[in-house]
Design a protein around this motif. Sequence first.
Motif, PDB file in Angstrom:
ATOM      1  N   THR A   7       0.819  -1.208   0.000  1.00  0.00           N
ATOM      2  CA  THR A   7       0.000   0.000   0.000  1.00  0.00           C
ATOM      3  C   THR A   7       0.854   1.260   0.000  1.00  0.00           C
ATOM      4  OG1 THR A   7      -0.161  -0.089   2.410  1.00  0.00           O
ATOM      5  CG2 THR A   7      -1.934  -1.134   1.141  1.00  0.00           C
ATOM      6  N   HIS A   8       2.137   1.117   0.277  1.00  0.00           N
ATOM      7  CA  HIS A   8       3.015   2.294   0.248  1.00  0.00           C
ATOM      8  C   HIS A   8       3.207   2.739  -1.195  1.00  0.00           C
ATOM      9  CE1 HIS A   8       6.515   4.865   0.586  1.00  0.00           C
ATOM     10  NE2 HIS A   8       6.291   4.906   1.898  1.00  0.00           N
ATOM     11  N   ARG A   9       2.984   3.999  -1.451  1.00  0.00           N
ATOM     12  CA  ARG A   9       2.977   4.517  -2.819  1.00  0.00           C
ATOM     13  C   ARG A   9       4.288   4.307  -3.572  1.00  0.00           C
ATOM     14  NH1 ARG A   9       2.598   8.128   0.783  1.00  0.00           N
ATOM     15  NH2 ARG A   9       4.238   9.634   1.209  1.00  0.00           N
ATOM     16  N   LEU A  10       5.391   4.112  -2.861  1.00  0.00           N
ATOM     17  CA  LEU A  10       6.677   3.900  -3.518  1.00  0.00           C
ATOM     18  C   LEU A  10       6.979   2.419  -3.761  1.00  0.00           C
ATOM     19  CD1 LEU A  10       8.859   6.497  -1.566  1.00  0.00           C
ATOM     20  CD2 LEU A  10       7.588   6.807  -3.707  1.00  0.00           C
ATOM     21  N   THR A  42       4.287   0.020  -4.785  1.00  0.00           N
ATOM     22  CA  THR A  42       3.142  -0.667  -5.382  1.00  0.00           C
ATOM     23  C   THR A  42       3.507  -1.443  -6.646  1.00  0.00           C
ATOM     24  OG1 THR A  42       2.541   1.330  -6.606  1.00  0.00           O
ATOM     25  CG2 THR A  42       1.471   0.983  -4.447  1.00  0.00           C
TER      26      THR A  42
END
Length: 174
Positions: free
Chosen positions: A82-85, A87
Amino acid sequence: MALTFTLDPAVTPALRDGVLDLWTDVSNAGGAVGFVPPVTREAVRPELVRHLAGMAEGRVRLLAGHDEDGRVAATAFFGVNTHRLMTHWVWLHTVMVHPRHQGRGYGRDLLAAAADAARRLDGVEAIRLTCRGGLGLERFYGSCGYKEVGRVPGAIRVAPGDDRDDVTMLQPLA
């Protein structure tokens, strides 16, 4: 006979019980799936419930393999980042083939099906997993296209005086 793989199967009582039985049987056969034998269904159940809760929340996805009799014979759980960096890759957890089916190439089939499923996930470019050292799992995963990218010596304590390495493997999907 080949297994039939399904990503995100309906969570029925039969599926839930089948995964619980699989996890218990694999653990008791010495599989490195989070437990040390002997283990009971009751000991495994809370971990399965955590996986099922993750599925309900969209953080975990299940790839289930069924045998010709319709029984759950193999599983792999995807952990969605779920961490944007992060995905662009997924975790693969609790990779299991029932002991009665081992030696037939179903482990390779499961990993190939997992790679195919991951390629269909939006933006996913790689699969990452960890395995317990000392069992030859690194060689198996390596033969299936994974590369060792990290190792923490002695991070897994199987029993007093029996520490194993925690090995991180990565498979690019390109």
